[in-house]
Design a protein around this motif. Sequence first.
Motif, mmCIF file in Angstrom:
data_model
loop_
_atom_site.group_PDB
_atom_site.id
_atom_site.type_symbol
_atom_site.label_atom_id
_atom_site.label_comp_id
_atom_site.label_asym_id
_atom_site.label_seq_id
_atom_site.Cartn_x
_atom_site.Cartn_y
_atom_site.Cartn_z
ATOM 1 N N THR A 142 -51.453 27.661 -70.720
ATOM 2 C CA THR A 142 -50.147 27.976 -70.122
ATOM 3 C C THR A 142 -49.116 28.195 -71.201
ATOM 4 O O THR A 142 -49.245 27.699 -72.325
ATOM 5 N N ASP A 148 -45.599 23.558 -67.530
ATOM 6 C CA ASP A 148 -46.827 23.062 -68.148
ATOM 7 C C ASP A 148 -47.137 23.763 -69.465
ATOM 8 O O ASP A 148 -48.262 23.671 -69.971
ATOM 9 N N LYS A 151 -50.237 23.353 -72.161
ATOM 10 C CA LYS A 151 -51.311 22.544 -71.614
ATOM 11 C C LYS A 151 -52.518 23.418 -71.245
ATOM 12 O O LYS A 151 -52.392 24.633 -71.055
ATOM 13 N N ILE A 153 -55.353 23.715 -68.324
ATOM 14 C CA ILE A 153 -55.670 23.293 -66.955
ATOM 15 C C ILE A 153 -57.108 23.702 -66.656
ATOM 16 O O ILE A 153 -57.518 24.840 -66.911
ATOM 17 N N TYR A 155 -60.354 24.166 -63.960
ATOM 18 C CA TYR A 155 -60.675 24.430 -62.560
ATOM 19 C C TYR A 155 -62.185 24.501 -62.390
ATOM 20 O O TYR A 155 -62.892 25.106 -63.207
ATOM 21 N N ARG A 168 -58.635 22.074 -58.912
ATOM 22 C CA ARG A 168 -58.196 21.573 -60.208
ATOM 23 C C ARG A 168 -58.959 20.286 -60.550
ATOM 24 O O ARG A 168 -59.072 19.380 -59.732
ATOM 25 N N GLU A 173 -55.222 14.923 -70.093
ATOM 26 C CA GLU A 173 -54.322 16.017 -70.455
ATOM 27 C C GLU A 173 -54.550 16.487 -71.884
ATOM 28 O O GLU A 173 -54.707 15.693 -72.810
#
Length: 584
Positions: A142, A148, A151, A153, A155, A168, A173
């Motif tokens: 991102t 965010d 970061k 993420i 999926y 998700r 993190e």
Amino acid sequence: MKINIFFLILFLIVSCAPRKEIAQPSEALRPPVSVVKPAPVEKYKSFLQCDEKTKDFFNSTGIEVLPFMRVVFYDIDRDGVNEMIAGSKDGALRLYRNSGTRDVPHWSLVPEYFDGVSAGAFSAPAAGDIDGDGKPEILVGTGGFSKDSGKIIFYKNAGTNVKPLWKRMDMPEIDVGNDAAPALFDVDNDGRADLIVGNSTGKLFLFRAKHTGKGVVFAKDAAYFKDVKLGMYVVPAVTSYQNRILIIAGNSMGRLSVLEREFKSRSSWEKSALALSFCSFAAPAFLNSDQSGIMDMVISDGNGQLYYYRNWGKDYRNWNEAVDFFSGRIFTGPASSPVITEVNGSSFMVVGNINGEIRLFVNKPSSAGLPWKERPGFFNGIRLSSFSKGILTEWDGRSLLITGQQDGIIRAFLNTGSLEKPFWSEKKQFFRGVPKIMHAAPAVFDIDGDGKWELIVGGSDGYVKGFRYEIDRDGNPVWQKIEKIFDYAKAAGFAAPSLAREAGKTYLFVGQQDGKISIFTSDPLYRGSSVFYPDDYLQGVQVNNHSCPAVFEKMGIIELTIGDYNGNLKHFACHTEKRKIKDN
């Protein structure tokens, strides 16, 4: 006077006297009353029915222009052919399947494949089986204005390859600051895909994959890329070469660097520059070549352009561009503003963009390729400020270029040469009487049919204004505002007008900030005046933000070309269709 008083008294006496009851017939004796309801009157209203023809005119590749495009190639449906996963400024992901061959691909968007996957802004995808279950996971970096930003993420697909259901993942993190750009690669040959991430400051980070009782986790290895700097907004692509790890990384200046080191070595990285450069924000991605173990490369840039390079030296240093791989797409730059006119029997399209460039395309239909061919350098010597729009028309038997730009100044350039060898001279007093209109988007059209075109201008406030001219003593036109007929012509910000006449009705198409097209029509036979009244949005036709339409009537068909903020050009063929409307 006495006679008048007498009649007045007599009138009062009669009007105040008790009235006799008048006998009414009973209900049973009343004759039945038959109420005949009139049959509904059938009326007809004209609508514009538009069919998209973009592939035939501007983009046969099937790939949308996406700013700050980031791509990764991966066989996500396990059919033996790599798909292209694309992220961009809007934060969404898109899946493109190749329905052609490897050398002559044809990409088709799979709608809604990544529904539920979102990065907020500036999405950068990676794909791979990180948990060892045989199914690929999707990682999204991102950036930009996303909350965010920086970061990663994760999926997981809880559905099937045909009908995915992206959920998700609950992962620790990973945050690298701002503008995370991930790549997956097994750096230590332990059978697990590790995570390499670039960020906005030009750093690279390694996160090693580890399996625990709760699943896979990624642990940061701070020493792996110590002292490596690659330029701001670095995007890595990773592969292996002669038992070495090889990374090609792009940055915001459009430059590319090569990093190399041995597997499991503690030696420092060998860094060198790659002899390729791009306009901005170069983002490399590897894909399989036609030779086993050798990777070719695709570069995307900040404007959404794509370039394919063959690894002809097999050493990741010598590359040949394969121009046909992503050919079939007319690329004009962001904030594309097309205008189509006919001069001396030929159709010309002038396209401006956010950088102030003005480019000319000539319509030359053929059996192969797209019909619009660029005339490079046709407007050499003309410098404009940002958000330019141009119109090629005629004045005193010569070609005249009319331009609008962000600062609101409308300018005119006369071609004192020829169409083959143009020479442009600015006529500085040409638009006397026309005020500044911020983000001026000009159009020309003979509204009143007197053989002289009028100037129609949209602006950032959403209003459309018209001006007509008279020739002054010095031979230059003097412009006066046209009153009333454009009073109702207002769009939702950044109006971009274009006009066409068909079957006696004049259509005013107005692009606007949200990407829709508003229609206003002037029909003197129906309304009794030339005023443009709101008709409706053009149903089923919408592009990305800041739509800019160009309309041209030909043989009863309204040809509609639309540019948008991302730099796409789309084409629609529109015809009037009568529909019945019942009036009860």
